[in-house]
Design a protein around this motif. Structure first.
Motif, PDB file in Angstrom:
ATOM      1  N   LEU A  10       0.712  -1.140   0.241  1.00 52.62           N
ATOM      2  CA  LEU A  10       0.029  -0.078   0.091  1.00 52.62           C
ATOM      3  C   LEU A  10       0.929   1.261  -0.115  1.00 52.62           C
ATOM      4  O   LEU A  10       0.497   2.205  -0.693  1.00 52.62           O
ATOM      5  CB  LEU A  10      -0.982  -0.028   1.276  1.00 52.62           C
ATOM      6  CG  LEU A  10      -2.027   1.051   1.467  1.00 52.62           C
ATOM      7  CD1 LEU A  10      -3.017   0.721   0.056  1.00 52.62           C
ATOM      8  CD2 LEU A  10      -2.884   0.691   2.549  1.00 52.62           C
ATOM      9  N   SER A  13       3.334   1.430  -3.481  1.00 54.78           N
ATOM     10  CA  SER A  13       2.490   1.761  -4.267  1.00 54.78           C
ATOM     11  C   SER A  13       2.650   3.539  -4.927  1.00 54.78           C
ATOM     12  O   SER A  13       2.595   3.899  -6.113  1.00 54.78           O
ATOM     13  CB  SER A  13       1.165   1.628  -4.311  1.00 54.78           C
ATOM     14  OG  SER A  13       0.405   2.109  -3.576  1.00 54.78           O
ATOM     15  N   SER A  14       3.144   4.197  -3.808  1.00 49.53           N
ATOM     16  CA  SER A  14       3.321   5.452  -4.082  1.00 49.53           C
ATOM     17  C   SER A  14       4.863   5.760  -3.878  1.00 49.53           C
ATOM     18  O   SER A  14       5.266   6.617  -4.746  1.00 49.53           O
ATOM     19  CB  SER A  14       2.494   6.620  -3.081  1.00 49.53           C
ATOM     20  OG  SER A  14       1.262   6.371  -3.329  1.00 49.53           O
ATOM     21  N   LYS A  43      -3.047   1.352  -5.641  1.00 54.60           N
ATOM     22  CA  LYS A  43      -3.234   1.778  -4.211  1.00 54.60           C
ATOM     23  C   LYS A  43      -4.787   1.598  -3.986  1.00 54.60           C
ATOM     24  O   LYS A  43      -5.101   0.937  -2.957  1.00 54.60           O
ATOM     25  CB  LYS A  43      -3.021   3.110  -3.926  1.00 54.60           C
ATOM     26  CG  LYS A  43      -3.084   3.442  -2.644  1.00 54.60           C
ATOM     27  CD  LYS A  43      -2.545   5.070  -2.187  1.00 54.60           C
ATOM     28  CE  LYS A  43      -1.096   5.126  -2.220  1.00 54.60           C
ATOM     29  NZ  LYS A  43      -0.240   4.384  -1.337  1.00 54.60           N
ATOM     30  N   SER A  88      -7.266   7.884  -1.124  1.00 52.85           N
ATOM     31  CA  SER A  88      -6.650   7.151  -2.177  1.00 52.85           C
ATOM     32  C   SER A  88      -7.784   7.538  -3.282  1.00 52.85           C
ATOM     33  O   SER A  88      -7.370   7.716  -4.371  1.00 52.85           O
ATOM     34  CB  SER A  88      -6.806   5.628  -2.077  1.00 52.85           C
ATOM     35  OG  SER A  88      -6.051   5.122  -0.858  1.00 52.85           O
ATOM     36  N   MET A 120       1.745   8.792  -0.131  1.00 55.03           N
ATOM     37  CA  MET A 120       2.331   7.772   0.754  1.00 55.03           C
ATOM     38  C   MET A 120       1.994   8.004   1.950  1.00 55.03           C
ATOM     39  O   MET A 120       1.696   7.337   2.869  1.00 55.03           O
ATOM     40  CB  MET A 120       3.668   7.478   0.346  1.00 55.03           C
ATOM     41  CG  MET A 120       4.191   6.215   1.013  1.00 55.03           C
ATOM     42  SD  MET A 120       5.992   6.439   1.044  1.00 55.03           S
ATOM     43  CE  MET A 120       6.357   7.695   2.137  1.00 55.03           C
ATOM     44  N   VAL A 123      -1.626   7.932   3.578  1.00 53.73           N
ATOM     45  CA  VAL A 123      -2.155   6.693   3.824  1.00 53.73           C
ATOM     46  C   VAL A 123      -1.449   5.829   5.062  1.00 53.73           C
ATOM     47  O   VAL A 123      -1.980   5.211   5.611  1.00 53.73           O
ATOM     48  CB  VAL A 123      -2.037   5.985   2.585  1.00 53.73           C
ATOM     49  CG1 VAL A 123      -2.368   4.422   2.549  1.00 53.73           C
ATOM     50  CG2 VAL A 123      -2.869   6.606   1.533  1.00 53.73           C
TER      51      VAL A 123
END
Length: 496
Positions: A10, A13-14, A43, A88, A120, A123
């Motif tokens: 998660l 992904s960024s 994400k 997201s 990022m 989250v």
């Protein structure tokens, strides 16, 4: 560790797209856009996989002991997913919008690199499992948003970035002091439903009250509570996509989310109530709500109207938390979602107005309904939602807060909500009157409308979609898939 790979992916992904983007040539526009969009789609898929797992009772946790007694912890729960899903999904809209808004602009590689690091961090704040981890990403968010605020590199943006850094360093210092203070008396940091402080014997309640105020100052800077809000109006010197993420997705929401975590999962709502801390929070929220609304009424620049509106509106979240009981909690937490969607719509529209016709001040908005009907429609829906007009999502928040005030015999809160709604109307309705009922000024158009849209397509479409979502979340508030439904579910868990 349970299903830790999902939480790590998660964040990666960024993070991975950001690092690659920093090393790309400035001219690699298509590859940069593909990396951004691929990362955010991945994400969103991961967030919804975790969401479905949590609904089924699956545990998601990653922990690593850094030194004795201090752990780095990531954990997905009902509350964290509320913020993670919001961040997201809205980031997808903001990314699409930013790609169009910054087309042909310089320094896009730097912008989108820090942009990805920002999502990022946001989250990660959502899924932080303890105060230590929360603090790490809370401060990282400061570092990666600083270049975004300063992106335009003019004098106004430089001053705004310096002000932002001063405020957030000050807040971060208080936050750290509060965390250390709590650790000294409890040795515990992990977020626990019902609050970890309520589960240990701490005799010195005065000490805990002082620590709460210190923590409130620490996270209150990003939440833009009065008088710690000064950085936010100045930060409107940043590009519209940055303004949107500061207000609706990242920084301000991270501060509000931090306060929610502290009340519910550090102190515990019952323990916080017994210490009189909810009264402190209520006073702060009420003052900020009224102050922000009055200041918004006095502004001439559109983005500053929206900035002070945020100062006021975000404190509805705090007000809901301070109104002891499940109804107030529902109203406050659902506003975390509803305000984010309505506010991002308003900033998308403000950016489209500015990019298309160079409009920055309210006095320049005459007749925009004829020039830009779709964007004007979107702005209208979000504005009416902010006032609290049904059936738009903003009405749901104010309805639940009003019910909670009646339930707790806090009649002055009804007065505050009423005053705030009138002030919201006083600064939004004249703008809508200008847009729809005054004749447009003969300004030279800076961007020729496309064949199908009144401006660049992806300045219009994200605003229109988020406006429609604001409307649908109000109309279908009581459906099983709504934000209200999920909030009611997690509040039942908190008050069971």
């Amino acid at each position: 560790m349970e299903n830790a790979i999902y939480l790590i992916l998660l964040l990666l992904s960024s993070f991975i797209p950001a690092i690659i983007i920093f090393f790309l040539k400035e001219s690699s526009t298509n590859l940069r856009n593909i990396l951004n969009l691929t990362g955010i789609f991945f994400k969103i898929i991961l967030v919804f996989i975790i969401f479905q797992g949590v609904k089924l009772g699956v545990k998601f946790k990653f922990s690593y002991e850094i030194v004795n007694g201090i752990e780095f912890v990531l954990k997905a729960d009902e509350l964290s997913l509320l913020f993670a899903i919001l961040s997201s999904v809205l980031w997808l809209f903001t990314t699409v919008y930013a790609i169009s808004y910054l087309k042909n602009s310089p320094n896009q590689g730097q912008f989108f690199g820090f942009f990805s690091l920002c999502v990022m961090s946001t989250v990660a704040i959502a899924i932080a499992g303890n105060l230590f981890t929360f603090f790490i990403f809370y401060e990282l968010l400061t570092l990666v948003t600083f270049p975004l605020v300063m992106h335009n590199k003019n004098e106004a943006s430089k001053q705004a970035a310096i002000s932002y850094l001063k405020y957030t360093i000050f807040g971060g210092l208080f936050f750290l002091i509060g965390i250390v203070g709590l650790y000294m008396i409890s040795g515990v940091q992990e977020f626990v439903s019902g609050g970890f402080l309520s589960q240990i014997n701490v005799e010195n309640h005065k000490y805990l009250q002082i620590i709460f105020v210190i923590l409130l100052i620490g996270v209150g800077v990003k939440a833009a509570i009065f008088p710690l809000h000064g950085w936010l109006p100045l930060a409107m010197a940043a590009p519209a996509p940055v303004s949107a993420l500061l207000h609706a997705v990242a920084v301000v929401k991270a501060g509000a989310f931090g306060i929610v975590r502290i009340v519910y999962e550090v102190y515990g709502i019952d323990f916080a109530y017994s210490l009189g801390l909810l009264t402190v929070l209520m006073i702060v929220a009420v003052v900020t709500i009224v102050y922000g609304s009055i200041k918004a009424l006095l502004q001439i620049e559109l983005k500053k109207v929206l900035a002070y509106s945020t100062v006021s509106q975000v404190s509805y979240i705090l007000l809901g938390v301070s109104l002891f009981g499940p109804i107030g909690t529902v109203g406050g937490l659902v506003h975390l979602v509803h305000q984010g969607i309505m506010k991002i719509t308003l900033f998308f529209c403000a950016g489209a107005f500015a990019k298309t016709y160079g409009i920055k001040e309210v006095s320049q908005m005459n007749g925009l309904g004829k020039k830009m009907p779709l964007v004007s429609f979107s702005f209208t829906i979000a504005s009416l939602g902010m006032i609290g007009i049904p059936p738009i999502a903003g009405f749901v928040t104010k309805w639940y807060l009003a019910l909670s005030a009646v339930e707790n015999n806090l009649w002055f809160i009804l007065v505050v909500i009423g005053i705030s709604a009138l002030l919201n109307a006083a600064y939004f309705l004249p703008i809508l009157y200008r847009i729809w009922f005054l004749e447009p000024e003969n300004e030279k158009q800076k961007i020729v409308p496309t064949k199908y849209f009144e401006s660049r397509a992806f300045l219009v479409i994200p605003a229109l979609l988020t406006a429609l979502i604001s409307l649908l979340l109000g109309i279908f508030a009581f459906s099983d898939w709504s934000a209200l439904s999920w909030v009611e579910y997690l509040v039942k868990l908190e008050y069971k």
